[in-house]
Scaffold this active site. Structure first.
Site, PDB file in Angstrom:
ATOM      1  N   THR A 152       8.141  83.413  57.635  1.00 27.46           N
ATOM      2  CA  THR A 152       9.367  82.712  58.135  1.00 27.46           C
ATOM      3  C   THR A 152      10.230  83.011  58.992  1.00 27.46           C
ATOM      4  OG1 THR A 152      10.677  83.402  56.113  1.00 27.46           O
ATOM      5  CG2 THR A 152       9.366  81.365  55.796  1.00 27.46           C
ATOM      6  N   LYS A 174       4.202  88.461  52.214  1.00 31.28           N
ATOM      7  CA  LYS A 174       5.968  87.426  53.783  1.00 31.28           C
ATOM      8  C   LYS A 174       6.895  87.746  53.199  1.00 31.28           C
ATOM      9  CE  LYS A 174       8.441  84.337  53.401  1.00 31.28           C
ATOM     10  NZ  LYS A 174       9.920  84.232  52.709  1.00 31.28           N
ATOM     11  N   THR A 185      12.278  88.810  46.872  1.00 26.35           N
ATOM     12  CA  THR A 185      12.074  87.624  47.229  1.00 26.35           C
ATOM     13  C   THR A 185      11.519  86.653  48.453  1.00 26.35           C
ATOM     14  OG1 THR A 185      14.224  86.860  46.852  1.00 26.35           O
ATOM     15  CG2 THR A 185      12.862  85.003  47.930  1.00 26.35           C
ATOM     16  N   GLU A 269      16.633  90.674  56.926  1.00 23.74           N
ATOM     17  CA  GLU A 269      17.163  90.319  58.202  1.00 23.74           C
ATOM     18  C   GLU A 269      17.969  91.084  58.867  1.00 23.74           C
ATOM     19  OE1 GLU A 269      17.628  86.933  56.698  1.00 23.74           O
ATOM     20  OE2 GLU A 269      16.273  85.954  57.006  1.00 23.74           O
ATOM     21  N   ASN A 388      22.117  84.383  58.808  1.00 22.74           N
ATOM     22  CA  ASN A 388      21.377  83.930  56.911  1.00 22.74           C
ATOM     23  C   ASN A 388      22.754  82.426  57.429  1.00 22.74           C
ATOM     24  OD1 ASN A 388      19.933  85.101  56.125  1.00 22.74           O
ATOM     25  ND2 ASN A 388      20.699  86.927  56.369  1.00 22.74           N
ATOM     26  N   SER A 393      21.083  76.084  60.515  1.00 22.39           N
ATOM     27  CA  SER A 393      21.367  74.770  61.530  1.00 22.39           C
ATOM     28  C   SER A 393      21.252  74.918  62.957  1.00 22.39           C
ATOM     29  CB  SER A 393      23.203  74.854  61.566  1.00 22.39           C
ATOM     30  OG  SER A 393      23.358  76.631  61.466  1.00 22.39           O
TER      31      SER A 393
END
Lengths: 393, 393
Positions: A152, A174, A185, A269, A388, A393
């Site tokens: 992702t 992943k 996660t 991230e 995040n 968006s």
């Protein structure tokens, strides 16, 4: 080689249009002769449709295939979302059966990852299933394609392989955000050609997950889709027909899972530092984990590391919020080898701590016992906030 | 007026040099006739020296004065740090006694706030004590000076006052980061001239803290120095000598504490949004709190709000990590009045949600019972990361 390194497995990764210009559907097929399977799922009450489906599939200990998609988590999508998962498994079974492998939909595990709360583009996904079945291969490129298709916000694919006496273990994973225990996660598929019973495979997977993925805690957020799957084919021609050496297999599986967990943390991230929090001198392993996890979840600690600030006060403060046994007047803390906190107070000169590199090791000596555990985490950075806050968006 | 609004109290705030060019020492004195006191402290095992000291002082239910300093937390400073706190209390008692108020050091509460792990500049602090005693006044400016002197990264002073039948309650607080329950990382002093027993004051304070400061959770980090103190002088000339109306007093105290808690959240480090998470339909009040707290601690939810993204999937995912009773297929979630999640799935159009203002209200309907609770928190922003990565450097 990852998921096709072990004999008896084929894989594929294709672009089905769930994401723009990227591979987004992966398939892993176990051609046997064994079809033993085990899986560990998120403990989140809000479990995604594929988790609900796969829990049923795994209940008899058998699985022939795993279909995975990125570009949508199929979570919080209700009964229609569950029907989508069911349809996907049916499509995989039908196409595999048409290709010569007699597979039931109830032996097809499904994993999805991406945004929560949106239905999947089913025409695209089903066309991807067809392409994936056509592209199945035991070659290295196929495993690489599969690992790429489950990404992702991951910037790189995560794979690992280990071999032992008459067996190979390979895996892909992943996950680059929402990493938290119980479990990190993430999605992961581990394959092996070992000759191993379903019960032994299950026990080995749970032990490996406990000390690897469950100790990777990037941002404390547990997802709705976490799944780790292990598949055993028994196809290794050099294997002992009476069964694999279990301790040796456990070590190899632990190494594959630990490597994948470390790769997830290294790609979290927006992280600028990978932080290993090693708690020693704990009364129990659970307490060592709890202390490390409290530090890993402290935004104040994580922002301090981002600022290259060896702020041991924030470490002590985080440990102090737990029920872990320790004496605040004897605890020691080291950051990158410098014992900046001694006896719960000021220790060596904090200016000696070098935080310019990516790797940070925190050692917390609780002085309460003999056990230890290490939790992996990241710093909290501007990039984390940016990625995040902009994700959907 | 805050801490001098109630009769029987004097206060002062002076610049002692612990911080550059700012007031940093505050003093609040209860001139009686009652000297009832109650306090709630951090539950952090790593309690700062002033917390250890003040726990002893409060044990007999009496306090004559509170000395507070910013510019240093005096936490993780060992026996020498505890001696510094003791010396500070002795100095307050001596100077007050010299000024005509016979005060024992064991009736002087001490609070410190600022960096952990550094000794206080005692010559500066002791000179500040002398200046504060000389400056004591019941005037409004003195209370304002005291509220200003306890600020750390607070951008504004926090004060509140309420009056009832024969009593006034006034308070001040500080705290702009490390805000978390058990309790919000903060200092607060609340004074009243009510005629109230120590036992009733203590019970009222604990109830007020439970539903105010303990439900303000800015960044999930609990400090080593959290302290909320209530002092009662019984000096109100219009008070009923047989005692204050307890329910009325409780309401006023709740309002003062809730207002101070809301002011802390509104001034949290780097926040762009103040978020009220109201969980309704809970089986118990504890479960309503737990659900709201899980959302308040989700970095993914907090970054989404910063990005003006009504990401209800992250809300459900956070609630799902708890042991709270709810059915993931019936839960509803509204953000700023729009029910974007219905029955655990997609509800009204998320584009209808307006997140352009500072105030955000999330309502989570668990559909499991009749009780509710509200947790206050903030978004997670670039400014939070910046302020907390640069704090000590």
């Amino acid at each position: 080689m990852s998921v096709t390194a072990a004999a008896g497995f084929r894989a594929a990764g294709v672009a089905a249009g769930l994401k723009a210009d990227a591979k987004d559907v992966a398939l892993v097929v176990n051609d046997g002769p064994l079809h033993h399977a085990s899986a560990v799922f998120t403990t989140n009450t809000v479990a995604a449709a594929p988790v609900l489906w796969s829990r049923q599939v795994i209940s008899d200990g058998r699985a022939d295939a795993v279909i995975l998609n990125s570009g949508g988590a199929n979570a919080c999508t209700g009964a229609p979302g569950f029907a989508d998962t069911h349809t996907t498994a049916e499509e995989v079974a039908e196409k595999l059966t048409a290709s010569g492998r007699d597979v039931s939909a109830t032996d097809v595990l499904v994993c999805s990852t991406g945004l929560i709360g949106e239905r999947l583009d089913m025409p695209a996904l089903l066309s991807g299933v067809e392409g994936a079945v056509q592209g199945l291969s035991a070659e290295q490129h196929a495993a690489a394609d599969a690992a790429e298709a489950i990404r992702t916000t991951d910037t790189v694919s995560k794979t690992e392989t280990r071999s032992g006496s008459g067996f190979t273990v390979g895996g892909m994973a992943k996950g680059a955000g929402m990493l938290a225990p119980g479990m990190a996660t993430m999605l992961a598929v581990v394959t092996t050609d070992a000759v191993i019973s379903q019960e032994d495979l299950d026990a080995a997977l749970r032990e490996a997950v406990r000390i690897s993925f469950n100790r990777a805690d990037s941002d404390g957020c547990m997802s709705t889709n976490d799944t780790v799957i292990a598949l055993a084919s028994g196809a290794n021609s050099e294997s002992d027909p009476s069964g694999v050496d279990l301790p040796e297999f456990q070590v190899a599986l632990n190494e594959v899972c630990s490597s994948l967990a470390a790769q997830l943390i290294a790609d979290a991230e927006g992280a600028h530092h990978e932080i290993a929090i090693r708690t020693v001198g704990a009364l129990t392993e659970e307490q060592a984990e709890e202390a490390g996890r409290a530090v890993a979840r402290s935004n104040l600690f994580k922002t301090a590391i981002f600022g290259r600030d060896p702020n041991w006060g924030r470490i002590l403060s985080a440990v102090g919020t737990t029920d872990v046994d320790f004496d605040p007047t004897t605890i020691d803390v080291a950051v990158n080898g410098v014992w900046i906190c001694r006896g719960g107070g000021i220790g060596e000169d904090r200016d000696l701590v070098d935080l310019s590199g990516r790797d940070v090791e925190v050692v917390i000596d609780l002085k309460a016992g003999e056990t230890e555990a290490t939790i992996l985490t990241n710093d909290l950075t501007h990039d984390y906030v940016h990625e995040n806050s902009a994700y959907s968006s």
